[in-house]
Each structure stands twice: as structure tokens, then as C-alpha cells.
Design a protein around this motif. Structure first.
Motif, PDB file in Angstrom:
ATOM      1  N   PHE B 247      -4.908 -13.384   9.882  1.00 12.77           N
ATOM      2  CA  PHE B 247      -4.695 -12.011  10.446  1.00 12.77           C
ATOM      3  C   PHE B 247      -5.322 -10.669  10.587  1.00 12.77           C
ATOM      4  CE2 PHE B 247      -5.159 -12.590   6.087  1.00 12.77           C
ATOM      5  CZ  PHE B 247      -6.250 -11.954   5.313  1.00 12.77           C
ATOM      6  N   GLY B 248      -4.826  -9.567  11.246  1.00 16.67           N
ATOM      7  CA  GLY B 248      -6.062  -8.295  11.821  1.00 16.67           C
ATOM      8  C   GLY B 248      -5.779  -7.380  10.723  1.00 16.67           C
ATOM      9  N   ALA B 249      -4.531  -7.384  10.049  1.00 17.49           N
ATOM     10  CA  ALA B 249      -4.609  -6.157   8.937  1.00 17.49           C
ATOM     11  C   ALA B 249      -3.730  -6.252   8.041  1.00 17.49           C
ATOM     12  CB  ALA B 249      -3.614  -5.140   9.926  1.00 17.49           C
ATOM     13  N   ILE B 250      -4.023  -5.067   6.986  1.00 15.15           N
ATOM     14  CA  ILE B 250      -3.649  -5.235   5.732  1.00 15.15           C
ATOM     15  C   ILE B 250      -2.415  -4.080   5.561  1.00 15.15           C
ATOM     16  CG2 ILE B 250      -4.305  -5.480   3.382  1.00 15.15           C
ATOM     17  CD1 ILE B 250      -6.288  -7.227   3.553  1.00 15.15           C
ATOM     18  N   ILE B 251      -1.409  -4.930   4.574  1.00 14.73           N
ATOM     19  CA  ILE B 251      -0.477  -3.251   4.621  1.00 14.73           C
ATOM     20  C   ILE B 251      -0.407  -3.437   3.177  1.00 14.73           C
ATOM     21  CG2 ILE B 251       1.728  -2.239   4.411  1.00 14.73           C
ATOM     22  CD1 ILE B 251       1.973  -2.600   7.461  1.00 14.73           C
ATOM     23  N   VAL B 252      -1.016  -2.559   1.982  1.00 14.87           N
ATOM     24  CA  VAL B 252      -0.680  -2.564   0.545  1.00 14.87           C
ATOM     25  C   VAL B 252       0.617  -1.830   0.265  1.00 14.87           C
ATOM     26  CG1 VAL B 252      -1.583  -2.155  -1.278  1.00 14.87           C
ATOM     27  CG2 VAL B 252      -3.036  -2.525   0.445  1.00 14.87           C
ATOM     28  N   THR B 253       1.110  -2.850  -0.425  1.00 11.78           N
ATOM     29  CA  THR B 253       2.814  -2.276  -1.019  1.00 11.78           C
ATOM     30  C   THR B 253       2.340  -1.896  -2.176  1.00 11.78           C
ATOM     31  OG1 THR B 253       3.859  -3.917  -1.327  1.00 11.78           O
ATOM     32  CG2 THR B 253       4.125  -3.220   0.556  1.00 11.78           C
ATOM     33  N   LYS B 254       4.238  -1.229  -2.562  1.00 14.69           N
ATOM     34  CA  LYS B 254       4.443  -0.552  -3.913  1.00 14.69           C
ATOM     35  C   LYS B 254       2.655   0.307  -4.608  1.00 14.69           C
ATOM     36  CE  LYS B 254       6.061  -4.798  -4.251  1.00 14.69           C
ATOM     37  NZ  LYS B 254       6.642  -5.522  -4.860  1.00 14.69           N
ATOM     38  N   MET B 255       2.203   1.073  -3.584  1.00 13.23           N
ATOM     39  CA  MET B 255       1.062   2.340  -4.043  1.00 13.23           C
ATOM     40  C   MET B 255       2.187   3.263  -4.593  1.00 13.23           C
ATOM     41  SD  MET B 255      -1.909   1.318  -3.110  1.00 13.23           S
ATOM     42  CE  MET B 255      -2.914   2.564  -3.751  1.00 13.23           C
ATOM     43  N   ASP B 256       2.970   3.343  -5.099  1.00 15.33           N
ATOM     44  CA  ASP B 256       3.235   4.511  -5.407  1.00 15.33           C
ATOM     45  C   ASP B 256       4.190   3.898  -7.097  1.00 15.33           C
ATOM     46  OD1 ASP B 256       5.136   2.576  -4.625  1.00 15.33           O
ATOM     47  OD2 ASP B 256       6.788   3.537  -5.141  1.00 15.33           O
ATOM     48  N   GLY B 257       3.725   2.626  -7.636  1.00 15.63           N
ATOM     49  CA  GLY B 257       3.352   2.156  -8.903  1.00 15.63           C
ATOM     50  C   GLY B 257       2.245   3.071  -9.381  1.00 15.63           C
ATOM     51  N   HIS B 258       1.840   2.476 -10.124  1.00 20.65           N
ATOM     52  CA  HIS B 258       0.672   2.851 -11.304  1.00 20.65           C
ATOM     53  C   HIS B 258      -0.749   2.166 -10.842  1.00 20.65           C
ATOM     54  CE1 HIS B 258      -2.591   2.501 -14.427  1.00 20.65           C
ATOM     55  NE2 HIS B 258      -1.772   3.563 -14.784  1.00 20.65           N
ATOM     56  N   ALA B 259      -0.653   0.869  -9.814  1.00 15.97           N
ATOM     57  CA  ALA B 259      -1.935   0.141  -9.800  1.00 15.97           C
ATOM     58  C   ALA B 259      -2.356   0.887  -8.690  1.00 15.97           C
ATOM     59  CB  ALA B 259      -0.650  -1.000  -9.133  1.00 15.97           C
ATOM     60  N   LYS B 260      -3.733   0.537  -8.616  1.00 14.44           N
ATOM     61  CA  LYS B 260      -4.551   1.498  -8.217  1.00 14.44           C
ATOM     62  C   LYS B 260      -4.670   0.277  -6.457  1.00 14.44           C
ATOM     63  CE  LYS B 260      -6.250   4.144 -11.915  1.00 14.44           C
ATOM     64  NZ  LYS B 260      -5.180   3.238 -12.424  1.00 14.44           N
ATOM     65  N   GLY B 261      -4.542  -1.020  -6.659  1.00 19.19           N
ATOM     66  CA  GLY B 261      -4.601  -2.203  -5.016  1.00 19.19           C
ATOM     67  C   GLY B 261      -5.969  -2.773  -5.189  1.00 19.19           C
ATOM     68  N   GLY B 262      -6.676  -2.813  -6.562  1.00 16.35           N
ATOM     69  CA  GLY B 262      -8.026  -2.924  -6.374  1.00 16.35           C
ATOM     70  C   GLY B 262      -8.533  -5.242  -6.163  1.00 16.35           C
ATOM     71  N   THR B 273     -10.794  -7.304   6.937  1.00 17.56           N
ATOM     72  CA  THR B 273      -9.731  -6.888   7.782  1.00 17.56           C
ATOM     73  C   THR B 273      -9.233  -5.552   7.528  1.00 17.56           C
ATOM     74  OG1 THR B 273      -9.405  -9.113   7.910  1.00 17.56           O
ATOM     75  CG2 THR B 273      -7.422  -7.270   8.482  1.00 17.56           C
ATOM     76  N   PRO B 274      -8.361  -4.810   8.284  1.00 15.44           N
ATOM     77  CA  PRO B 274      -8.835  -3.240   7.238  1.00 15.44           C
ATOM     78  C   PRO B 274      -7.676  -3.652   7.277  1.00 15.44           C
ATOM     79  CG  PRO B 274      -8.766  -3.495   9.720  1.00 15.44           C
ATOM     80  CD  PRO B 274      -9.178  -4.760   9.377  1.00 15.44           C
ATOM     81  N   ILE B 275      -7.431  -2.251   5.525  1.00 17.20           N
ATOM     82  CA  ILE B 275      -6.643  -2.038   5.613  1.00 17.20           C
ATOM     83  C   ILE B 275      -5.355  -0.731   6.221  1.00 17.20           C
ATOM     84  CG2 ILE B 275      -4.323  -0.491   4.175  1.00 17.20           C
ATOM     85  CD1 ILE B 275      -6.669  -0.931   2.066  1.00 17.20           C
ATOM     86  N   ILE B 276      -4.234  -1.305   6.823  1.00 15.93           N
ATOM     87  CA  ILE B 276      -3.624   0.106   8.095  1.00 15.93           C
ATOM     88  C   ILE B 276      -2.551   1.006   7.436  1.00 15.93           C
ATOM     89  CG2 ILE B 276      -4.461  -0.983  10.105  1.00 15.93           C
ATOM     90  CD1 ILE B 276      -1.314  -2.869  10.731  1.00 15.93           C
ATOM     91  N   PHE B 277      -1.957   0.766   6.787  1.00 12.69           N
ATOM     92  CA  PHE B 277      -0.704   1.299   5.860  1.00 12.69           C
ATOM     93  C   PHE B 277      -0.807   0.790   4.511  1.00 12.69           C
ATOM     94  CE2 PHE B 277       1.471   1.444  10.093  1.00 12.69           C
ATOM     95  CZ  PHE B 277       1.946   2.018  10.526  1.00 12.69           C
ATOM     96  N   LEU B 278       0.136   2.062   3.947  1.00 10.78           N
ATOM     97  CA  LEU B 278       0.172   2.330   2.441  1.00 10.78           C
ATOM     98  C   LEU B 278       1.656   2.158   2.293  1.00 10.78           C
ATOM     99  CD1 LEU B 278      -2.949   4.231   0.869  1.00 10.78           C
ATOM    100  CD2 LEU B 278      -2.376   2.058   1.337  1.00 10.78           C
ATOM    101  N   GLY B 279       2.207   1.447   1.368  1.00  5.81           N
ATOM    102  CA  GLY B 279       3.595   1.631   1.291  1.00  5.81           C
ATOM    103  C   GLY B 279       3.868   2.427  -0.061  1.00  5.81           C
ATOM    104  N   THR B 280       4.683   3.094  -0.106  1.00  5.51           N
ATOM    105  CA  THR B 280       4.778   4.201  -1.582  1.00  5.51           C
ATOM    106  C   THR B 280       6.365   4.413  -1.864  1.00  5.51           C
ATOM    107  OG1 THR B 280       5.012   6.273   0.657  1.00  5.51           O
ATOM    108  CG2 THR B 280       2.556   5.220  -0.065  1.00  5.51           C
ATOM    109  N   GLY B 281       6.406   2.930  -1.680  1.00  4.42           N
ATOM    110  CA  GLY B 281       8.035   3.507  -2.322  1.00  4.42           C
ATOM    111  C   GLY B 281       9.657   2.811  -1.655  1.00  4.42           C
ATOM    112  N   GLU B 282      10.321   2.383  -1.818  1.00  9.56           N
ATOM    113  CA  GLU B 282      11.432   1.291  -1.205  1.00  9.56           C
ATOM    114  C   GLU B 282      12.119   2.367  -0.096  1.00  9.56           C
ATOM    115  OE1 GLU B 282      13.243  -0.363  -4.524  1.00  9.56           O
ATOM    116  OE2 GLU B 282      13.052   0.210  -5.726  1.00  9.56           O
ATOM    117  N   HIS B 283      12.416   3.465  -0.090  1.00 12.47           N
ATOM    118  CA  HIS B 283      12.785   3.598   1.159  1.00 12.47           C
ATOM    119  C   HIS B 283      11.707   3.837   2.416  1.00 12.47           C
ATOM    120  CE1 HIS B 283      15.960   5.900  -1.549  1.00 12.47           C
ATOM    121  NE2 HIS B 283      15.022   5.964  -2.187  1.00 12.47           N
TER     122      HIS B 283
END
Ligand SMILES: Nc1nc2c(ncn2[C@@H]2O[C@H](COP(=O)(O)OP(=O)(O)OP(=O)(O)O)[C@@H](O)[C@H]2O)c(=O)[nH]1
Ligand SMILES: Nc1nc2c(ncn2[C@@H]2O[C@H](COP(=O)(O)OP(=O)(O)OP(=O)(O)O)[C@@H](O)[C@H]2O)c(=O)[nH]1
Ligand SMILES: [Mg+2]
Ligand SMILES: [Mg+2]
Lengths: 346, 311
Positions: B247-262, B273-283
Motif C-alpha cells: 500500500f502507498g497510503a494510510i487512512i486512520v479512521t475513528k479519530m472522532d473518538g478518544h483514541a490517539k492513533g499511536g 508510508t504516509p497518512i493521507i486522511f483521517l476519518g472523523t465520524g460515521e457521516h
């Protein structure tokens, strides 16, 4: 070496200083096994308390200074072994259920309790709750499979009325489960049904209707699927608490992933607290909390099974099941000895 | 996110550094202890954290020794700060540029990842994102395993008003993926997003299936979708996905919660590999762009830390 061992007859009272480096290693080790930091620290403190002032054998008297290095090493090994033993005891204690994990017994005793002639028997109800994507719906279906194998009739209540495909996901499971041969019978028809009212509706209301439907149609159990939600999302947590207070399920099972790291602590404590605070009709903290856990994705973490320890530490509630894969038979009872072994292994 | 949270904690720790009359090993150790504690609480891989501690110590010591007494106290503090920040930056910024979809070209993006991490949801979010920027976008549902997977895609794509392709009867995800991508290419779609089933390294057949889907659709970019709450399993799983799906990119989801994403940050470090987007909710619009550089600059803008980059 034999002669050295022969001289190791002394014993010593353990001090904090003796323990500090060993405990620091132990904390790191627990965190590598995916135990949350806070819990790893608390466990180490517990081990320290249980050991400081204890007399351990295997130490050499200081007069044999010429084998100083060996002396040091042997002392370390002796301390390590003692600490390891204390750790094993402590983890075992945390993981060992304090209340019954026999769900079938609990179900059967409710279903066979005496009724007056005018009363209709209420089904046993179980609500599955947890954050998004942890495996609530899948593992609810596995529990359903297990229940019908045990001769019970199950109604699944589709109370996730939010996430796309949530209702159809359950419909597929119900279809699969009705086609599976059960206990010698050729199919499981009539053993499991879905109660659904589509999307966008109030989950608490659908659960209530489902329970009434189950009562009127002779179902033994209602399994309530709920939408995933983040523990900090107050409106959604209140909605879940409403489902609980309106329907008072017999068991509230928190579904959590073996994959989860430090969040295990926050997720569980906030689900438990929000349910207690918001579901109590008679005031803050009087409501129902989490009754037990189902830990999923056990097959994905190798020996990094520390989340199970974090979760049991936080609530003191038992792990009722572990999910070990994506098929209906991938549901197990927790084997405490195996978990302890996995956590202690290098 | 872990770094934002760290920013705050670091500030506190660094101001204690400013209050210390001399920066010696004791002060450095105390500071590192605080930094490492924050990283560990955010689920950064335990080994990575101890490596970071070691590297900072070595660097600082080396600088102190080579410059001897000439180094003024204020500069010693800067050496410490800079060493810490360089290592933090190193964690989250692999210095690799992710693929950028091109107009007028059929850009194929394939989403892979562990079960339930948010792939299907993120596929729709991505389609909406690119659609808004003028790319004709669509989704191919190549998950034939999960119950209700195609209904999920169908419903969310319909809500988002993006085209979709899938099947209730075809059971081979490779076939569906190939058909869907061919069809959308013919129809001149510009962003074609292929959603796949959740999988994990322990089941090699599932990984083999992912490799085959990759061969069939030849993605321009494969994205690993990763849940922000993942703990110590992140490193091994992401490495395995990297080896098989590159894979050439990472998307981290559920960043709207309390998790810090470490855990996700450990995946970045493990796979470069770089992160390109953060998911911040279910919408459908709960997707934030993420670029390491601006993020770090902003982080470095925190109070005392400011000015650090000038040194
Ligand atoms: N490997 C593995 N996968 C699992 C396990 N349990 C569930 N899954 C997978 O995890 C994914 C998500 O499962 P769901 O049951 O939809 O999760 P959920 O908690 O109901 O999700 P939401 O309702 O969206 O919050 C699916 O792909 C499941 O197949 C398990 O024990 N092991
Ligand atoms: N709060 C929150 N929930 C999210 C986010 N992204 C996805 N979800 C939720 O996470 C759950 C799982 O998402 P899916 O998109 O079904 O995950 P998946 O990776 O496709 O799952 P499988 O196909 O079973 O492997 C759903 O309940 C989503 O609504 C996010 O950024 N924030
Ligand atoms: Mg669900
Ligand atoms: Mg999916």
C-alpha cells in the motif's frame, strides 16, 4: 556451576530496590503484550506490594565476593522467578470470573421459573453493545448459532437502524442460520427469526416491540443488535441507555476487540458509566452497567492478548466469550490458563 | 491525535526543562520519561518508543561531548528539544509523497485492511471527496464475504449519489473487481475505488486473495485503512499488509473518538508510508485531509516550542 549452586543457600528479604528493575521490565513486557499502560502499572504495583518484605531463598551470602557477578546473576534469577510467580498469580486472579459465566444456566433458570396462570413467559434478552466495527453483529450471530444448537428459539432484534446495510447483514445471518442443520435435524427452520423495522427508527422502541413479539410467539431468547458508537458521543450513549432502561435486558454484553490498545480502558469504563448514569430512573449511577464482555478478533493478535486483561481489570466483570474468527463456530469460552501463558511468554 | 496531545504534554515537560538550572542527564531522563509515557499511552509501539528514547540520548550526548563547555546552557536546552522533535517528526513523516489522482485518467484506488476498520465507510467518503473536486467517482464492492456487504455499499453510495458496482450472486471477488473496474474505465470514470473484505495476516488465503484482486485491477494507489484504537498488533499487521499489498497510503479512521492513533503511527514508521486522511465520524463528509508537514509545523507552533525550527 554445581558448586556455586550448592553455596546458594542464603536467603534475603526483598526490597523495593531489588524489585525496581525487574518490575520495570515486567511493565514493558505487559505493554508489549498489549496491556494498557495504566493497567500494566497497577498490576506491577500490586506485585510489588505483595513481594516487598518477603523472604526469598537462593541468595548467596556476601562473603563469597569472588563470585560477585554470578552472585548478582543468581540473585536476579531468583528475584525474577519470584516476581514471575507473583505476576502469574495476579493475572490469574484478575482474569478469573467472579460471577457465573454459565449463560445457559442463567437462561434456563429464567425460562423455568414458575409463573401464575395468567402470566405470559418473558423471553431472556441479551443486548450487544460497543464501539464501531468491533464485531457486535457477527458475534451476536455466533451466539445465536450456539443457542439454537442448545435447542432454544431465538429472535434477533435489528436495533442498529443507522449504519448502511446493518439490517441486511442480520437478514443474511438469519437466512444462513436457518439453513444450517441443527442437532441432527435437517434444518433450523423456525428456530431463528429476524425482527426488523428498517432504518431511522428509535432503537429502544424496536427492541420493546421485538420482546413483545417474542413473548407472544414463544421465542426463548431475544438478541438485541445495537449500532456501534463512540464512548464520548453523549447523545448516542444516552440513546443506548434509553434502550437499556426501557427494556431492562437480562444481560448487557460489551463487545470489544482483542486488537484495541489503551482505549480498552476508556471504552469500557465510559460504556459502563454512561449506562449506569443515564439508564437509572432513580438517579445518577443507579442504572444498569455492563454485565460481561465478549472479546473479538482473538485470531488476529497472536499472543498479544493483553486487552483481555485490561478489560477484566476495569470492570471486574467476566469475559463470557471470545471470538476467534469469522464463521459461526468461531466462538469460545475464555481459557484463563492459556491467556496467562500467552501473556507471560517471551 | 497522539502528536496533538503530545504537543500539550511536551509543552509542560519542556517548560520544566526551561526551569531547570542545568540540563544534565537527570533532567534529560525526566523529560524523556514524560515523552515516552505519552507515546505509550497513545499506543505507539513499545519497541519504537524505547528506540526513540535511546536515539535522543545518544544524539544529545554526542553533541554535548563534541562541543564541550563551549555550549551555553540555553543552547543545551535547544539541543535536547531539537533531538526530541526530530525523532517525533521521524515517526509520523516518512518523507514519501503519496499518489495524487489525475484528471482525465482512470485512477484506481484499492482499500485494504483488517476487519471492521472502516474500509467500506471510507470508500464512500473518498468517492464524495473526489466527486466534490470534480472527479467522476465510483465504488466497486469486491467484498463477497461479509454478510450484507453489497447492501452496505449500495445504500451508502446511493446516499452519497455516487455510482457503484457489485453483485449478490457472484462469489469471486477477483472477478467482480475486474468486471467493475473494466466497466467504469469504459464509462470514463476518473476515480474508481475498489472496496475489499477485511482480512488479517494469520490467514494466508485471505492475503492471497488480496494479491489477486490487486493483479486484476492494477491500482494506482492502495490504501491501508486502520482503526485509530489499534494497539500493539498494529506493527505486525501493517508490515504484513505492506509486504503483500504494498500500500502507498494510510487512512486512520475513528479519530472522532478518544483514541490517539499511536498504533497507526507505528504503522507509518514500520512501513514508511504516509497518512493521507483521517476519518472523523460515521457521516459521508467526516474525512479530514492529513499531511505530516503542515501538521508538524502546527504542532511546533505550540508555545515554548516555537522558534525551535530556527536552530
Ligand atoms: N477475524 C475475525 N473477524 C471478526 C471477528 N468478529 C467479527 N469479525 C469481523 O469484523 C467485521 C465487523 O464485524 P461486525 O459484526 O459488522 O461489527 P459491528 O460491531 O457489528 O459493527 P458496527 O455495527 O458497524 O458497529 C466483520 O468483517 C466481521 O467478519 C473475529 O472474532 N475474528
Ligand atoms: N465514529 C466513526 N465510525 C466510523 C468511522 N469510519 C467507519 N466507522 C464505523 O465503523 C464501523 C465499521 O465500518 P466499515 O466501513 O463497515 O468497516 P470495514 O472495514 O468495511 O469492515 P469489513 O468490511 O467488515 O472489514 C461502522 O459502524 C462505521 O460506521 C469514523 O471515522 N468514525
Ligand atoms: Mg453491527
Ligand atoms: Mg467493508
Amino acid at each position: 556451576l554445581g558448586s556455586v549452586l550448592a553455596r546458594l543457600t542464603g536467603s534475603k528479604v526483598l526490597t523495593q530496590e531489588d524489585l525496581r528493575p525487574v518490575l520495570e521490565d515486567m511493565k514493558q513486557h505487559l505493554m508489549k503484550k498489549n496491556v494498557a499502560k495504566e493497567i500494566a502499572e497497577k498490576i506491577c504495583e500490586g506485585v510489588e506490594e505483595s513481594l516487598v518484605g518477603k523472604r526469598v531463598g537462593g541468595f548467596q551470602s556476601a562473603s563469597h565476593a569472588f563470585i560477585g557477578v554470578r552472585h548478582y546473576l543468581m540473585a536476579l534469577i531468583a528475584t525474577n522467578a519470584t516476581v514471575r510467580q507473583a505476576l502469574s498469580t495476579s493475572i490469574t486472579r484478575i482474569l478469573t470470573p467472579k460471577t457465573s459465566t454459565d449463560l445457559l444456566l442463567s437462561i434456563r433458570s429464567k425460562l423455568s421459573s414458575p409463573l401464575s396462570s395468567t402470566q405470559l413467559r418473558l423471553p431472556y434478552t441479551i443486548a450487544f453493545v460497543g464501539v464501531n466495527g468491533v464485531g457486535k453483529s457477527t458475534n451476536l450471530s455466533k451466539v445465536c448459532f450456539w443457542l439454537i444448537q442448545n435447542g432454544l428459539r431465538v429472535l434477533i432484534a435489528a436495533c442498529d437502524t443507522f449504519r448502511s446495510g446493518a439490517v441486511e447483514q442480520l437478514r443474511v445471518h438469519v437466512r444462513n442460520l436457518s439453513m444450517l442443520g441443527i442437532n441432527g435435524a435437517t434444518d433450523g427452520k423456525g428456530r431463528v427469526e429476524l425482527y426488523e423495522r428498517g432504518y431511522g427508527k428509535d432503537a429502544a422502541g424496536i427492541a420493546k416491540e421485538a420482546i413483545a413479539f417474542a413473548r407472544d410467539n414463544d421465542f426463548d431468547i431475544v438478541l438485541i443488535d445495537t449500532a456501534g458508537r463512540m464512548q464520548d458521543n453523549e447523545p448516542l450513549m444516552r440513546a443506548l441507555a434509553k434502550l437499556v432502561s426501557v427494556n431492562n435486558p437480562d444481560k448487557i454484553i460489551f463487545v470489544g476487540e482483542a486488537l484495541v490498545g489503551n482505549e480498552a480502558v476508556d471504552q469500557l469504563s465510559k460504556f459502563d458509566r454512561a449506562l449506569r448514569d443515564f439508564s437509572g430512573l432513580s438517579g445518577i449511577g443507579k442504572g444498569r452497567g455492563v454485565d460481561g464482555m465478549l472479546v473479538t478478533k482473538w485470531d488476529i493478535v497472536d499472543d498479544k492478548v493483553g486487552a483481555a486483561l485490561s478489560m477484566t481489570y476495569v470492570t471486574g466483570q467476566p469475559i463470557l466469550f471470545v471470538g476467534t474468527g469469522q464463521t459461526y463456530t468461531d466462538l469460545r469460552q475464555l481459557r484463563v490458563a492459556n491467556v496467562v501463558q500467552a501473556i507471560l511468554s517471551d | 491525535m497522539v502528536l496533538a496531545d503530545l504537543g500539550r504534554r511536551l509543552n509542560a515537560a519542556l517548560s520544566s526543562l526551561n526551569r531547570a538550572p542545568v540540563v544534565d542527564e537527570v533532567v534529560l531522563d525526566a523529560l524523556l520519561k514524560e515523552v515516552c509515557a505519552a507515546l505509550l499511552e497513545s499506543d505507539v509501539n513499545v519497541k519504537l518508543v524505547s528506540q526513540l528514547r535511546q536515539k535522543v540520548k545518544t544524539k544529545v550526548k554526542a553533541t554535548f561531548e563534541t562541543s564541550g563547555d563551549k555550549l551555553k546552557e540555553a543552547n543545551r536546552k535547544n539541543v535536547v528539544q531539537k533531538a526530541i522533535f526530530d525523532e517525533l517528526v521521524h515517526l509520523v513523516d516518512p518523507g514519501v509523497e503519496p499518489y495524487k489522482p489525475k484528471k482525465g485518467h482512470p485512477n484506481v484506488i484499492m482499500a485494504v485492511g483488517l476487519q471492521g476498520n472502516g474500509k467500506t465507510t471510507t470508500c464512500t467518503k473518498l468517492a464524495v471527496h473526489y466527486q466534490k473536486r470534480g472527479f467522476k467517482s465510483c465504488i466497486v464492492c469486491a467484498d463477497t464475504f461479509r454478510a450484507g456487504a453489497f447492501d452496505q455499499t449500495r445504500q451508502s453510495a446511493t446516499k452519497a449519489k455516487v455510482a457503484y458496482f457489485g453483485s449478490y450472486t457472484e462469489t469471486d471477488p477477483v472477478a467482480i473487481a475486474a468486471q467493475g473496474v473494466a466497466k467504469f474505465k469504459k464509462e470514463k470514470f476518473e476515480v474508481i475505488i475498489v472496496d475489499t473484505s477485511g482480512r488479517h495476516k494469520q490467514e494466508s488465503e485471505l492475503f492471497e486473495e488480496m494479491v489477486q484482486i490487486g493483479h486484476a485491477v492494477q491500482p494506482d494507489m492502495t490504501v491501508l485503512v486502520l482503526d485509530a484504537s489499534i494497539g500493539q498488533a498494529a506493527e505486525a499487521q501493517s508490515r504484513a499488509f505492506k509486504d503483500s499489498a504494498n500500500f502507498g497510503a494510510i487512512i486512520v479512521t475513528k479519530m472522532d473518538g478518544h483514541a490517539k492513533g499511536g498504533g497507526a503511527i507505528s504503522a507509518v514508521a514500520a512501513t514508511q508510508t504516509p497518512i493521507i486522511f483521517l476519518g472523523t465520524g460515521e457521516h459521508l463528509t467526516d474525512l479530514d485531509r492529513f499531511a505530516p508537514q503542515p501538521f508538524i509545523s502546527k504542532l511546533l507552533g505550540f508555545g515554548d516550542v516555537q522558534g525551535l525550527m530556527e536552530h
